[in-house]
Scaffold this motif. Structure first.
Motif, PDB file in Angstrom:
ATOM      1  N   PRO A  42       0.773  -1.237   0.000  1.00 62.56           N
ATOM      2  CA  PRO A  42       0.000   0.000   0.000  1.00 62.56           C
ATOM      3  C   PRO A  42       0.808   1.293   0.000  1.00 62.56           C
ATOM      4  N   LYS A  43       2.037   1.264   0.554  1.00 62.75           N
ATOM      5  CA  LYS A  43       2.758   2.545   0.699  1.00 62.75           C
ATOM      6  C   LYS A  43       3.038   3.214  -0.642  1.00 62.75           C
ATOM      7  N   VAL A  44       3.112   2.421  -1.706  1.00 66.33           N
ATOM      8  CA  VAL A  44       3.373   3.024  -3.000  1.00 66.33           C
ATOM      9  C   VAL A  44       2.134   3.805  -3.481  1.00 66.33           C
ATOM     10  N   VAL A  45       0.959   3.314  -3.128  1.00 67.35           N
ATOM     11  CA  VAL A  45      -0.278   4.018  -3.501  1.00 67.35           C
ATOM     12  C   VAL A  45      -0.354   5.338  -2.735  1.00 67.35           C
ATOM     13  N   ALA A  75      -9.050  -1.869  -1.389  1.00 71.12           N
ATOM     14  CA  ALA A  75      -8.388  -1.009  -2.393  1.00 71.12           C
ATOM     15  C   ALA A  75      -8.977   0.398  -2.356  1.00 71.12           C
ATOM     16  N   VAL A  76     -10.288   0.474  -2.170  1.00 72.49           N
ATOM     17  CA  VAL A  76     -10.950   1.778  -2.140  1.00 72.49           C
ATOM     18  C   VAL A  76     -10.565   2.522  -0.861  1.00 72.49           C
ATOM     19  N   ARG A  77     -10.523   1.804   0.246  1.00 67.27           N
ATOM     20  CA  ARG A  77     -10.116   2.440   1.528  1.00 67.27           C
ATOM     21  C   ARG A  77      -8.681   2.939   1.455  1.00 67.27           C
ATOM     22  N   LEU A  78      -7.865   2.244   0.682  1.00 68.21           N
ATOM     23  CA  LEU A  78      -6.462   2.634   0.528  1.00 68.21           C
ATOM     24  C   LEU A  78      -6.327   3.933  -0.260  1.00 68.21           C
ATOM     25  N   GLY A  79      -7.342   4.271  -1.042  1.00 74.39           N
ATOM     26  CA  GLY A  79      -7.306   5.528  -1.792  1.00 74.39           C
ATOM     27  C   GLY A  79      -7.219   5.354  -3.299  1.00 74.39           C
ATOM     28  N   ALA A  80      -7.359   4.119  -3.791  1.00 71.24           N
ATOM     29  CA  ALA A  80      -7.327   3.907  -5.249  1.00 71.24           C
ATOM     30  C   ALA A  80      -8.495   4.652  -5.899  1.00 71.24           C
ATOM     31  N   CYS A 101     -16.937  -1.795  -3.396  1.00 71.50           N
ATOM     32  CA  CYS A 101     -16.599  -0.406  -3.725  1.00 71.50           C
ATOM     33  C   CYS A 101     -17.477   0.550  -2.912  1.00 71.50           C
ATOM     34  N   ALA A 102     -18.775   0.252  -2.859  1.00 74.81           N
ATOM     35  CA  ALA A 102     -19.687   1.111  -2.091  1.00 74.81           C
ATOM     36  C   ALA A 102     -19.326   1.096  -0.603  1.00 74.81           C
ATOM     37  N   GLU A 103     -18.962  -0.058  -0.096  1.00 77.17           N
ATOM     38  CA  GLU A 103     -18.618  -0.164   1.336  1.00 77.17           C
ATOM     39  C   GLU A 103     -17.340   0.623   1.672  1.00 77.17           C
ATOM     40  N   GLY A 108     -19.829  11.235   0.855  1.00 74.36           N
ATOM     41  CA  GLY A 108     -19.398  12.471   0.186  1.00 74.36           C
ATOM     42  C   GLY A 108     -18.227  12.272  -0.759  1.00 74.36           C
ATOM     43  N   GLN A 109     -17.584  11.097  -0.692  1.00 75.47           N
ATOM     44  CA  GLN A 109     -16.435  10.833  -1.574  1.00 75.47           C
ATOM     45  C   GLN A 109     -16.946  10.338  -2.929  1.00 75.47           C
ATOM     46  N   GLU A 110     -16.264  10.767  -3.996  1.00 77.73           N
ATOM     47  CA  GLU A 110     -16.583  10.269  -5.342  1.00 77.73           C
ATOM     48  C   GLU A 110     -16.212   8.784  -5.396  1.00 77.73           C
ATOM     49  N   PRO A 111     -17.150   7.884  -5.750  1.00 78.21           N
ATOM     50  CA  PRO A 111     -16.751   6.469  -5.774  1.00 78.21           C
ATOM     51  C   PRO A 111     -15.743   6.193  -6.889  1.00 78.21           C
ATOM     52  N   PRO A 112     -14.734   5.371  -6.616  1.00 79.39           N
ATOM     53  CA  PRO A 112     -13.765   5.030  -7.654  1.00 79.39           C
ATOM     54  C   PRO A 112     -14.434   4.263  -8.784  1.00 79.39           C
ATOM     55  N   LEU A 113     -13.768   4.212  -9.920  1.00 78.01           N
ATOM     56  CA  LEU A 113     -14.283   3.434 -11.054  1.00 78.01           C
ATOM     57  C   LEU A 113     -13.889   1.976 -10.867  1.00 78.01           C
ATOM     58  N   VAL A 114     -14.831   1.090 -11.116  1.00 78.24           N
ATOM     59  CA  VAL A 114     -14.528  -0.346 -11.115  1.00 78.24           C
ATOM     60  C   VAL A 114     -14.680  -0.839 -12.554  1.00 78.24           C
ATOM     61  N   LEU A 115     -13.559  -1.290 -13.116  1.00 76.74           N
ATOM     62  CA  LEU A 115     -13.551  -1.734 -14.515  1.00 76.74           C
ATOM     63  C   LEU A 115     -13.377  -3.250 -14.583  1.00 76.74           C
ATOM     64  N   ALA A 116     -13.824  -3.818 -15.697  1.00 76.10           N
ATOM     65  CA  ALA A 116     -13.649  -5.256 -15.914  1.00 76.10           C
ATOM     66  C   ALA A 116     -12.657  -5.481 -17.043  1.00 76.10           C
ATOM     67  N   VAL A 117     -11.658  -6.314 -16.786  1.00 73.82           N
ATOM     68  CA  VAL A 117     -10.728  -6.703 -17.848  1.00 73.82           C
ATOM     69  C   VAL A 117     -11.471  -7.672 -18.770  1.00 73.82           C
TER      70      VAL A 117
END
Ligand code: C5P
Length: 234
Positions: A42-45, A75-80, A101-103, A108-117
């Motif tokens: 996580p520290k790199v993020v 991942a979302v809590r980490l700030g991605a 992602c919602a959890e 008030g935070q913009e939800p991150p994008l969740v993409l599918a490969v």
């Protein structure tokens, strides 16, 4: 206007953060993938966020729904700002990812994008280890349509498929395209490649570029040249 995401495929945080610093003022996004995250965690993020970059955490989650839900939440809590899963994980896994992602998103935070490969851009015809496999582009389109139905925000695909995916899923469904190669660059292990201009013209929202920038003699100049090509095409 499409945005540039630089893939920081480095073995350690010091090299990755040094490259990010050299790219300040160019690309708004940095991508942390398997090599770097496995080495440094996580520290790199957090380091990249402190430098002011948006972070795409490219760990391509593919597991049972409960595990993927927890991984996306973390991942979302980490700030991605953007995370991804494999479309092949199916509906329950995709919906679990959206729940995670919602959890993880603060009020008030913009939800991150969740993409599918969909299909890896390194895979060409014949690379899928399945008898009578469909063409990679057809498979990518099919998986994108399903990802949209499952509530995901977009897909990771080749620039070769963006037009068909946008046509089927709508402009608001994000397409992120790796496998970008300026006309003069080597493809390396990538197979379904397009130029920055080609990706922008086909409607891609995010262009992921790694080695053509990070292995260039002057990475900042390489990034600015690609951004220039993207602007001219857009
Ligand atoms: O160096 P290069 O420009 O090929 O880097 C592309 C990056 O995008 C790599 O970090 C790779 O893991 C990632 N990626 C990809 N194809 C996908 C998804 C991610 O190449 N379908």
């Amino acid at each position: 206007m499409a945005e540039l995401v630089v893939a920081l495929d480095f073995p350690d945080a010091a090299s990755a953060l040094a490259m990010a610093r050299a790219l300040e003022g160019t690309a708004p996004w940095m991508k942390v993938g398997l090599e770097l995250f496995t080495a440094e965690g996580p520290k790199v993020v957090t380091g990249l966020k402190e430098l002011g970059f948006k972070v795409f955490l490219d760990l391509k989650f593919f597991d049972i729904p409960n595990t993927v839900q927890g991984a996306v939440r973390s991942a979302v809590r980490l700030g991605a700002d953007m995370v991804n899963i494999h479309a092949l994980g199916g509906e329950r896994m995709a919906r679990a990812a959206m729940a995670g992602c919602a959890e993880g998103t603060l009020p008030g935070q913009e939800p991150p994008l969740v993409l599918a490969v969909t299909m890896l851009t390194s895979m060409g015809a014949g690379d899928l280890p399945v008898e009578n496999a469909p063409a990679p582009s057809d498979m990518a389109l099919d998986l994108a349509v399903k990802a949209k139905q499952y509530g995901l925000n977009g897909v990771v695909c080749s620039g070769l498929e963006v037009e068909r995916i946008k046509g089927a899923c709508g402009d608001g469904f994000a397409c992120l395209t790796p496998g970008i190669r300026p006309a003069s660059a080597e493809a390396g292990d990538q197979r379904r490649v397009v130029t920055p201009e080609g990706a922008v013209r086909s409607g891609s929202d995010f262009l992921v570029v790694g080695r053509p920038i990070t292995r260039a003699e002057r990475p900042g100049e390489a990034a600015m040249a690609i951004i220039g090509e993207m602007r001219r095409a857009g």
